[in-house]
Motif scaffolding. Structure first.
Motif, PDB file in Angstrom:
ATOM      1  N   ASP A  11      -3.280  -1.754   4.104  1.00 30.68           N
ATOM      2  CA  ASP A  11      -3.634  -0.415   4.581  1.00 30.68           C
ATOM      3  C   ASP A  11      -5.081  -0.105   4.217  1.00 30.68           C
ATOM      4  O   ASP A  11      -5.525  -0.390   3.107  1.00 30.68           O
TER       5      ASP A  11
ATOM      6  N   LYS B 283      -2.959   4.508   0.201  1.00 32.67           N
ATOM      7  CA  LYS B 283      -2.470   3.247   0.740  1.00 32.67           C
ATOM      8  C   LYS B 283      -0.968   3.081   0.556  1.00 32.67           C
ATOM      9  O   LYS B 283      -0.410   3.470  -0.456  1.00 32.67           O
ATOM     10  N   ASN B 284      -0.366   2.475   1.574  1.00 31.02           N
ATOM     11  CA  ASN B 284       1.032   2.064   1.485  1.00 31.02           C
ATOM     12  C   ASN B 284       1.097   0.672   0.872  1.00 31.02           C
ATOM     13  O   ASN B 284       0.086  -0.011   0.748  1.00 31.02           O
ATOM     14  N   SER B 285       2.289   0.228   0.548  1.00 32.55           N
ATOM     15  CA  SER B 285       2.483  -1.112   0.013  1.00 32.55           C
ATOM     16  C   SER B 285       2.110  -2.161   1.074  1.00 32.55           C
ATOM     17  O   SER B 285       2.307  -1.948   2.266  1.00 32.55           O
TER      18      SER B 285
ATOM     19  N   THR C  85       6.345  -4.424   3.243  1.00 33.15           N
ATOM     20  CA  THR C  85       7.290  -3.357   3.540  1.00 33.15           C
ATOM     21  C   THR C  85       8.532  -3.930   4.214  1.00 33.15           C
ATOM     22  O   THR C  85       8.423  -4.513   5.297  1.00 33.15           O
TER      23      THR C  85
ATOM     24  N   THR D 135       3.898  10.337   9.829  1.00 36.42           N
ATOM     25  CA  THR D 135       3.259  10.693   8.564  1.00 36.42           C
ATOM     26  C   THR D 135       2.595  12.051   8.752  1.00 36.42           C
ATOM     27  O   THR D 135       2.681  12.664   9.810  1.00 36.42           O
TER      28      THR D 135
END
Length: 131
Positions: free
Chosen positions: A77, A82-84, A87, A114
């Motif tokens: 990201d 930030k996301n992982s 996923t 989101t």
């Protein structure tokens, strides 16, 4: 009495043979797991998945599987929050198996809503191997 018994036995044997022959020509079946592992590209990242519960259409040289695809999406990201990178997710899609082991897959992944983007479906493409 024995003639009637022989007729009934012959009739039952004929029916059993007919049903057995029909079961061998079965082209559509339900599968819990097919043993296909696929890697591919989706939404600016990669994915790795296997086929899950599905409906399978079989021909002599190929088969088509439509169903659920448990997957692991891999995407770095670039947003400030930030996301992982890894996923776990579930996709829906089609997998075409050729030459008994070669697989081509078109999955659809859902990206949830989101605070800055609406939820959306994205198409991917991948190649894999049937174990």
């Amino acid at each position: 009495m024995t003639k009637i018994s022989n007729i009934v036995q012959t009739g039952l044997l004929t029916l059993a043979t007919a049903f057995t022959a029909q079961a061998q020509d079965k082209k559509i079946s339900a599968k819990a797991f097919e043993g296909i592992v696929v890697a591919g590209y989706v939404d600016g990242g990669a994915y790795l998945n296997c086929t899950g519960p599905s409906v399978k259409y079989t021909e002599q040289k190929w088969n088509l599987t439509l169903g659920f695809l448990p997957a692991l999406k891999i995407k770095k990201d670039s947003a400030p929050v930030k996301n992982s990178t890894l996923t776990p997710t579930l996709a829906l899609g089609a997998t075409l198996t050729l030459f008994k082991h070669f697989a081509i897959q078109i999955p659809t992944f859902y990206t949830p809503k989101t605070s800055t983007q609406n939820g959306r479906w994205t198409l991917g493409a991948g190649l894999g191997y049937k174990i």
